[in-house]
Scaffold this motif. Structure first.
Motif, short mmCIF file in Angstrom:
data_model
loop_
_atom_site.label_atom_id
_atom_site.label_comp_id
_atom_site.label_asym_id
_atom_site.label_seq_id
_atom_site.Cartn_x
_atom_site.Cartn_y
_atom_site.Cartn_z
N UNK A 95 34.33 -25.55 -4.45
CA UNK A 95 35.65 -25.06 -4.06
C UNK A 95 35.49 -24.04 -2.94
N UNK A 96 36.22 -24.22 -1.86
CA UNK A 96 36.30 -23.23 -0.78
C UNK A 96 37.73 -22.72 -0.73
N UNK A 97 37.90 -21.41 -0.89
CA UNK A 97 39.26 -20.85 -0.93
C UNK A 97 39.60 -20.04 0.31
N UNK A 98 38.77 -20.15 1.34
CA UNK A 98 39.01 -19.40 2.57
C UNK A 98 38.10 -18.19 2.71
N UNK A 99 37.70 -17.62 1.58
CA UNK A 99 36.82 -16.45 1.58
C UNK A 99 35.50 -16.71 0.87
N UNK A 100 35.54 -17.54 -0.15
CA UNK A 100 34.36 -17.78 -0.97
C UNK A 100 34.10 -19.27 -1.12
N UNK A 101 32.83 -19.57 -1.39
CA UNK A 101 32.42 -20.91 -1.76
C UNK A 101 31.98 -20.83 -3.22
N UNK A 102 32.60 -21.64 -4.06
CA UNK A 102 32.39 -21.57 -5.51
C UNK A 102 31.84 -22.89 -5.99
N UNK A 103 30.74 -22.84 -6.74
CA UNK A 103 30.19 -24.03 -7.36
C UNK A 103 30.34 -23.88 -8.87
N UNK A 104 31.07 -24.82 -9.47
CA UNK A 104 31.27 -24.83 -10.92
C UNK A 104 30.55 -26.03 -11.51
N UNK A 105 29.62 -25.76 -12.43
CA UNK A 105 28.88 -26.82 -13.11
C UNK A 105 29.27 -26.80 -14.58
N UNK A 106 29.98 -27.84 -15.01
CA UNK A 106 30.49 -27.86 -16.38
C UNK A 106 29.36 -27.94 -17.39
N UNK A 107 28.33 -28.78 -17.13
CA UNK A 107 27.23 -28.94 -18.08
C UNK A 107 26.48 -27.63 -18.29
N UNK A 108 26.27 -26.88 -17.22
CA UNK A 108 25.59 -25.60 -17.32
C UNK A 108 26.52 -24.47 -17.74
N UNK A 109 27.83 -24.74 -17.71
CA UNK A 109 28.83 -23.71 -17.99
C UNK A 109 28.59 -22.50 -17.09
N UNK A 110 28.42 -22.80 -15.80
CA UNK A 110 28.01 -21.77 -14.83
C UNK A 110 28.85 -21.87 -13.56
N UNK A 111 29.31 -20.72 -13.07
CA UNK A 111 30.04 -20.63 -11.81
C UNK A 111 29.28 -19.72 -10.86
N UNK A 112 29.02 -20.21 -9.64
CA UNK A 112 28.30 -19.44 -8.63
C UNK A 112 29.25 -19.15 -7.47
N UNK A 113 29.43 -17.87 -7.15
CA UNK A 113 30.30 -17.44 -6.06
C UNK A 113 29.42 -16.91 -4.93
N UNK A 114 29.73 -17.33 -3.70
CA UNK A 114 29.05 -16.79 -2.54
C UNK A 114 30.04 -16.71 -1.39
N UNK A 115 29.79 -15.81 -0.43
CA UNK A 115 30.72 -15.72 0.71
C UNK A 115 30.72 -17.01 1.51
N UNK A 212 46.21 -24.13 -5.70
CA UNK A 212 45.34 -25.31 -5.81
C UNK A 212 43.88 -24.96 -5.58
N UNK A 213 43.57 -23.94 -4.79
CA UNK A 213 42.19 -23.63 -4.45
C UNK A 213 41.70 -22.38 -5.16
N UNK A 214 42.46 -21.93 -6.16
CA UNK A 214 42.00 -20.83 -7.01
C UNK A 214 41.10 -21.38 -8.12
N UNK A 215 40.17 -20.54 -8.55
CA UNK A 215 39.31 -20.95 -9.67
C UNK A 215 38.95 -19.73 -10.51
N UNK A 216 39.20 -19.82 -11.80
CA UNK A 216 38.83 -18.79 -12.75
C UNK A 216 37.87 -19.38 -13.76
N UNK A 217 36.65 -18.88 -13.86
CA UNK A 217 35.69 -19.43 -14.83
C UNK A 217 36.25 -19.31 -16.25
N UNK A 218 36.00 -20.30 -17.09
CA UNK A 218 36.45 -20.21 -18.48
C UNK A 218 35.71 -19.10 -19.23
#
Length: 227
Positions: A95-115, A212-218
């Motif tokens: 996911x790219x929201x304009x400021x951050x690039x977010x990788x969400x991996x469901x199997x790992x239950x892990x979200x990685x945020x980077x500029x 649509x481009x927002x993401x909140x980790x569970x």
């Protein structure tokens, strides 16, 4: 290599993209520029393949080998917002929201945020959907016609003031255009590996919700924040 890529494209399910008002005689680069100018938002499906040259102990006459294939759905909004939603064989979102690039991996239950930055620029999704004007960063060079597509090479422009030139990990970037829409993207690196992306069922200028481009980790997910 080109013959093998053609065979791979033939083997993928036929792509039925919407037509545009562009004349059939338009060059691939003209079609690509028009697509970038006129597509403010879009969504569709993708198939992405990772290909590599055969190893020493493998048959050398088979060309590049498919080592990974994923498929899913994409949504984008210019400039620089998109969701690259891998659904098979595993669930993962980029996911790219304009400021951050977010990788969400469901199997790992892990979200990685980077500029958002070079990491964003090197993704296939950003190359297709991130720029309002490709000509600012790339020279567009018309190439061959294959499988009903007009191919365009994107060559990064040299900036004499830049300390480093072309940090992209690819030695060749090509987009296949047909009827005013991108149907395929080929990315090659210096080791002979290829990322091949085909696009299907593209809908242009769709209405997208503001979030649509927002993401909140569970709750309970591992969250990594990288600088």
């Amino acid at each position: 290599m080109q013959r093998f890529l053609s065979a791979v494209l033939i083997g993928i399910a036929s792509i039925t993209l919407s037509t545009s008002a562009l004349a059939q005689g338009s060059t691939g680069s003209d079609q690509l520029r028009e697509f970038v100018r006129n597509s403010k938002t879009a969504e569709g499906d993708f198939v992405q393949q990772q290909l590599r040259a055969p190893k020493v102990n493998e048959p050398q006459d088979k060309g590049l080998k498919v080592v990974r294939q994923t498929q899913g759905h994409f949504v984008f909004q210019r400039p620089g917002r998109f969701v690259w939603d891998t659904q098979k064989p595993y669930e993962q979102k980029l996911i790219a929201n304009g400021n951050q690039l977010i990788l969400w991996d469901k199997d790992l239950n892990q979200a990685t945020f980077r500029p958002a930055g070079q990491a964003l620029a090197s993704t296939p999704a950003a190359i297709l959907f991130g720029e309002n004007s490709l000509d600012q960063h790339f020279d567009l060079i018309d190439g061959e016609e294959r499988l009903g597509m007009k191919w365009v090479a994107l060559v990064p422009k040299k900036d004499p003031n830049a300390k480093k030139q072309n940090d992209l990990p690819y030695t060749k970037i090509s987009i296949g255009m047909s009827n005013g829409l991108p149907k395929a993207l080929e990315l090659m690196d210096g080791l002979g590996s290829v990322v091949l992306v085909t696009l299907d069922k593209i809908q242009l200028n769709v209405n997208l919700p503001a979030n649509r481009f927002n993401f909140t980790p569970p709750a309970g997910a591992e969250v990594l924040r990288l600088n």
